[in-house]
Design a protein around this motif. Structure first.
Motif, PDB file in Angstrom:
ATOM      1  N   LYS A 221       0.859  -1.089   0.023  1.00 23.09           N
ATOM      2  CA  LYS A 221       0.020  -0.094  -0.220  1.00 23.09           C
ATOM      3  C   LYS A 221       0.726   1.213  -0.162  1.00 23.09           C
ATOM      4  CE  LYS A 221      -3.845   2.108   2.653  1.00 23.09           C
ATOM      5  NZ  LYS A 221      -3.415   3.204   2.871  1.00 23.09           N
ATOM      6  N   ALA A 222       2.016   1.365   0.884  1.00 24.35           N
ATOM      7  CA  ALA A 222       2.926   2.448   0.797  1.00 24.35           C
ATOM      8  C   ALA A 222       3.419   2.696  -0.451  1.00 24.35           C
ATOM      9  CB  ALA A 222       3.874   2.179   1.960  1.00 24.35           C
ATOM     10  N   MET A 223       3.959   1.727  -1.193  1.00 20.46           N
ATOM     11  CA  MET A 223       4.431   1.642  -2.245  1.00 20.46           C
ATOM     12  C   MET A 223       3.650   2.252  -3.578  1.00 20.46           C
ATOM     13  SD  MET A 223       7.818   1.313  -2.452  1.00 20.46           S
ATOM     14  CE  MET A 223       8.020   1.916  -1.169  1.00 20.46           C
ATOM     15  N   LYS A 224       2.570   1.793  -3.409  1.00 23.20           N
ATOM     16  CA  LYS A 224       1.420   2.415  -4.435  1.00 23.20           C
ATOM     17  C   LYS A 224       1.233   3.695  -4.186  1.00 23.20           C
ATOM     18  CE  LYS A 224      -1.232  -2.002  -5.578  1.00 23.20           C
ATOM     19  NZ  LYS A 224      -2.373  -2.492  -5.764  1.00 23.20           N
ATOM     20  N   GLU A 225       1.089   4.109  -2.905  1.00 24.96           N
ATOM     21  CA  GLU A 225       0.724   5.690  -2.719  1.00 24.96           C
ATOM     22  C   GLU A 225       1.912   6.416  -3.173  1.00 24.96           C
ATOM     23  OE1 GLU A 225      -0.363   5.391   1.685  1.00 24.96           O
ATOM     24  OE2 GLU A 225      -2.486   4.878   1.226  1.00 24.96           O
ATOM     25  N   LEU A 226       3.189   6.041  -2.845  1.00 28.62           N
ATOM     26  CA  LEU A 226       4.446   6.932  -3.033  1.00 28.62           C
ATOM     27  C   LEU A 226       4.425   6.923  -4.482  1.00 28.62           C
ATOM     28  CD1 LEU A 226       6.875   7.953  -2.035  1.00 28.62           C
ATOM     29  CD2 LEU A 226       7.970   5.851  -2.198  1.00 28.62           C
ATOM     30  N   GLY A 227       3.780   6.009  -5.318  1.00 27.34           N
ATOM     31  CA  GLY A 227       4.329   6.119  -6.869  1.00 27.34           C
ATOM     32  C   GLY A 227       3.249   7.255  -7.227  1.00 27.34           C
TER      33      GLY A 227
END
Length: 301
Positions: A221-227
């Motif tokens: 989830k964090a990686m998706k939001e960062l992108g």
């Protein structure tokens, strides 16, 4: 008549050529493989770069995910009982991963692999609009870099063709002139894009998440939001088009001495008539419509 002549000249150009294709198991990739084999059966070899533990596993993936698909129906009918022998003669399964430097091959493997390649068609990509930033970066940015490095080591190379997307240009209306992206260029005035810094940000964020004993779900989830956050900061709609734009930047910056073409197709849907009308794999049309809708929602939040 002109279109027919152009098609004939392209087909003629492929005669006796050895072509490396990445992304051949994807929607567009298998269409390309089928088309080349059907319109130019005198192509020398199609080297299909496949993520697999060994050649036999790569061959099995090609059989199940490429040549075994319905899109090859006409080609099978044309060759009849000789279809399997034709495929065996023309397609060479090649184990490798564009996300790894030198595709994960050692020096001797790399030299042997590169010596006969005339053309490289880089179609490998993750096309998920809201992909994890680390995954999209590895595939669409570093993947382009690794393909370019490999291309520059191919002594017979005549062309590197990289498949990008029209949407790297952003959400604009009217006629948009095609021009390459320069390093650091963005779609938002007043911002500068440092690709190395983006990679460092990804790694730093992942280290912090791991140090905090985050679950896989939290990391994803964090990686998706960062992108999405980084894409929108620089003016792109989603992680997919953002990372594809960065891939273009690296290619433009690094390709010197390597003949290169970048194409930017828009949305790709079903076949019009060739090899038969209406072929599409899965439910891509519904997914694309949903993704476009979600992009608009995200951009207005």
């Amino acid at each position: 008549m002109i279109a027919e002549m152009d098609a004939d000249s392209v087909a003629g150009y492929f005669r006796s050529k050895s072509i490396l294709i990445t992304g051949s198991t994807g929607f567009l990739g298998k269409v390309l493989v089928e088309k080349i084999l059907r319109v130019q059966p005198d192509v020398k070899k199609l080297f299909l770069l496949i993520r697999a533990p060994d050649v036999e596993s790569a061959k099995l993936r090609i059989q199940t995910e490429v040549t075994g698909r319905e899109i090859f129906r006409v080609l099978k009918e044309n060759h009849g009982a000789g279809f399997d022998n034709f495929i065996e003669e023309k397609i060479c399964p090649s184990v490798g991963n564009i996300m790894k430097e030198n595709f994960g091959l050692d020096n001797s493997q790399l030299k042997e692999f590169s010596k006969d390649i005339d053309i490289i068609i880089n179609g490998a990509a993750t096309t998920n609009f809201f992909e994890r930033y680390d995954v999209a970066f590895d595939t669409n940015v570093l993947g382009a870099k690794h393909v370019c490095a490999f291309a520059k080591n191919c002594p017979k190379l005549k062309m590197l063709l990289h498949v990008s997307t029209a949407y790297v240009a952003g959400e604009k209306e009217g006629l948009i002139s095609e021009k390459p992206f320069l390093m650091g260029e963005t779609l938002r005035v007043g911002t500068y894009l440092d690709i190395e810094s983006e990679l460092n940000l990804i790694n730093k964020t992942k280290r912090e998440l791991i140090a905090n004993r985050s679950t896989d779900k939290v990391v994803r989830k964090a990686m998706k939001e960062l992108g999405l956050k980084r894409a929108r900061h620089f003016g792109w709609a989603n992680t997919y088009v953002f990372t594809k734009a960065m891939g273009e930047m690296l290619l433009e910056h690094l390709h010197e001495g390597c003949p290169m073409v970048i194409i930017r197709p828009s949305i790709i849907t079903s076949t019009l008539k060739d090899p038969f009308p209406g072929w599409m794999e899965g439910i891509r049309s519904q997914k694309l419509n949903i993704c476009l809708l979600l992009t608009k929602v995200y951009n207005h939040m």
